[in-house]
Structures are given as structure tokens and as C-alpha cells.
Write a protein that holds these residues in place. Structure first.
Motif: not given
Length: 355
Positions: A5-21
């Protein structure tokens, strides 16, 4: 059979939410997206799971623990930086050994599970089986070209002129042959080891690579609109379950879940919606396809078709729709013209909007 299961990555398309989560832990119907994937893997009979983690490793570990809550045993595999899906297979070699495995992208949302995929792979004797679905705009996805027997004969990443409308879903099954493939390929122009390149290597070297069509609903939850649509899909079939406190002045219509400890006072709730424990809805309207997380306050406000994460407050705002509001956010009224507000707000934020 194992799962990766891949649970890394930066989630850039959901920023700013994924700056902290972690992007995989953003909730759909008050449950993290990642949990749906883990449950699908467990329901397919796979209990030995490796989880690739990156810079949000601590948060992912806290959310999953040792895996016992899901009926599985979890091994965490750190990835220093997001170097591609094939790189995840490369660094998981010791965990995977010589067993076949399913690779599941943790931010994918798939209704209907993966049992059919796992069963078909076990029975088919293929070296890889790629989950596909038909999409309206294939130019925005990885696209597969099929042969007459459903075998995959080519893959393209976001082609300008797609050869099919079959998008690659983020779930794959592999035999141990894929380990040779990920060692043989070179990084792409963006500096990553691409899983599509590894699959192309298998095809070129005579391995059997088969397609498997999605029978249920699928979304990559990397964008706001996809998160809201997944939330709608999960909420659509819920059953009415009111266990919180609702006063006589309130109107509850349709399929509404109000968890224990939640309070509804002088408000209108029109389902399908879910209100988590210890939240308060006061003198407000909450409309269809809305998830209110735990410990939230909605007061003198209107909100629908939105996701509000835990600990946030929406006070004195006339209308919010099509929005994703992070944890511990304060949304309050400011002077201005009445309007519908569309928001994607990161954790621990404070904003003011017009009436």
C-alpha cells in the motif's frame, strides 16, 4: 499473497490541506480514504501488508498502528522521497520476497473492492494484471491499449491523442517477475521510476500482462472535486441513525446519521449527511452530502455538499457549498455581499467570508 500500500507522496493537488496532513488520511464520510483501501485488501483475504510511508510517516503509523484493527499485520517501509511507484516496489523487495502481491495506491477510492481482481489474478497465471476503467477524458490519465484477448499491449501516460478510453486505476497485481522489471528501467524525465515503464518492460520481454475492468465506482482522490464526489457516493446509501440529541425545534429529513454525543438545536438537517460525535449544530441548515467531523460547531450557518474535518467551526456564514474544510479551522462572518462560498482550507487556519 501480500499487498503493498502506497501511503507516501506529497499530495500537491490537495494543498494547502496536505501541508499538514497525509493525503491518504483525508476523510470521506468521516473515515480516512486509506481505511477503505485497507478494508478492501482485507476483504480480498490478504492480511500481510507493507505500507510505503514518506514525510507523513508518523501520522500514517498513528492511523494504522500494527494493523490489528483491520485484521492484518502491517510492515512499514520508509521512502526517503517520492521517487516513483516502481521505486516503491524496488525498496519493498525484502518484504515482498518471491510472493505475488497487489499494489494499492492509498489515495484511490474504489467501491466494490478488489476480490474479483485478486481471484482473477490467482486463476489466470499472469505476471501482471492492471485494473482499468473507462473515462470520459483519457488524456488526463495513464491509458492502456488492449489486444484481442484483453492483454495489455501498450501504455501511455497522459497522451495528447489517446489510443483508448481505458484509464489505469491505482491497483495492480504482480508476480515476482516485476522485480526484474523495476531493476531494469531508468528514471523518467521527471526523475522517477515509473510503474508504466516497468509494465512496458514486462510486455517487451514476453511476460503476460492482462487487463481487469473495474466493476464499481473509482476515483483518484487527489482533487477537491473528487473528494466531494466520493463523499457523495458513500453517503448516498446510508441509513438513518439518530443517536445524538435533537431538540423539538429541529427538523431532520431523510437519511441522517447523528452520532452519540452530537447535539442538534433549532436546525434543519436534510440527508444524506453524517454528523460525528461531540459536534454541535445550532440554528443552522446542513444540506445533502455533507460530512461534519468530530468536535465541530456549525452555528447560524448554512452548509451543503461539503466535508468539514474535526475540531472546526463554521459560525455566522450564510452559505457554504462544494467545500473541504480542514481540521481546527475557524470560518466566521465578515462584512460583505451575500454569496455562495467555495473553500479548500488547510488545517489550523482562520478565515473570514462575506455574509
Amino acid at each position: 499473497m501480500k499487498a503493498l500500500v502506497l501511503a507516501g507522496g506529497k499530495g500537491t493537488r490537495l494543498r494547502p490541506l496536505t501541508h499538514t496532513s497525509a493525503k491518504q488520511l483525508v476523510p470521506v464520510a468521516n473515515k480516512p480514504v486509506l481505511y477503505y483501501g485497507l478494508e478492501a485488501i482485507r476483504d480480498a483475504g490478504i492480511t500481510n501488508v507493507g505500507v510505503i510511508v514518506g514525510e507523513t510517516a508518523a501520522e500514517v503509523r498513528d492511523a494504522i498502528g500494527d494493523g490489528s484493527a483491520f485484521g492484518m499485520e502491517v510492515t512499514y517501509i520508509p521512502q526517503e522521497s517520492p521517487l516513483g511507484l516502481a521505486h516503491c516496489v524496488l525498496i519493498a523487495r525484502d518484504f515482498l520476497g518471491d510472493e505475488p502481491f497487489v499494489m494499492y495506491l492509498g489515495d484511490n477510492f474504489l467501491v466494490g473492492g478488489i476480490s474479483d481482481l485478486v481471484d482473477a489474478f490467482g486463476a489466470g497465471g499472469h505476471d501482471a494484471q492492471i485494473l482499468l476503467t473507462r473515462v470520459a477524458e483519457p488524456q488526463f490519465y495513464g491509458v492502456a491499449e488492449l489486444g484481442p484477448s484483453g492483454e495489455i499491449i501498450g501504455l501511455e501516460e497522459k497522451p495528447a491523442r489517446p489510443r483508448s478510453d481505458l484509464a489505469i486505476v491505482g491497483v495492480y497485481s504482480f508476480s515476482p517477475a516485476v522485480h526484474d522489471a523495476v531493476r531494469a528501467i531508468e528514471p523518467s524525465a521527471r526523475g522517477e521510476l515509473e510503474i508504466t515503464d516497468a509494465i512496458q518492460w514486462l510486455i517487451r520481454n514476453g511476460y503476460s500482462v492482462q487487463s481487469h475492468m473495474v466493476t464499481g465506482y473509482w476515483r483518484d482522490t487527489g482533487r477537491l472535486q473528487d473528494m466531494l464526489e466520493c463523499n457523495r457516493i458513500v453517503l448516498e446509501p446510508i441509513e438513518r441513525d439518530v443517536r445524538g440529541t435533537v431538540d423539538a425545534m429541529s427538523e431532520i429529513t431523510g437519511r441522517v446519521v447523528i452520532e452519540p454525543g452530537a447535539v442538534v438545536d433549532n436546525s434543519i438537517l436534510r440527508g444524506p449527511i453524517i454528523v460525528a460525535a461531540d459536534s454541535k449544530i445550532v440554528s443552522s441548515y446542513v444540506g445533502p452530502f455533507t460530512s461534519i467531523g468530530p468536535g465541530c460547531v456549525v452555528q447560524n450557518a448554512e452548509i451543503e455538499y461539503s466535508i468539514v474535518l474535526g475540531g472546526s467551526s463554521v459560525i455566522g456564514v450564510s452559505r457554504i457549498a462544494h467545500s473541504l474544510i480542514g481540521r481546527n479551522v475557524e470560518v466566521s462572518r465578515a462584512a460583505g455581499v451575500s454569496n455562495t462560498h467555495q473553500l479548500m482550507v488547510g488545517d489550523h487556519s482562520r478565515i473570514q467570508v462575506g455574509r
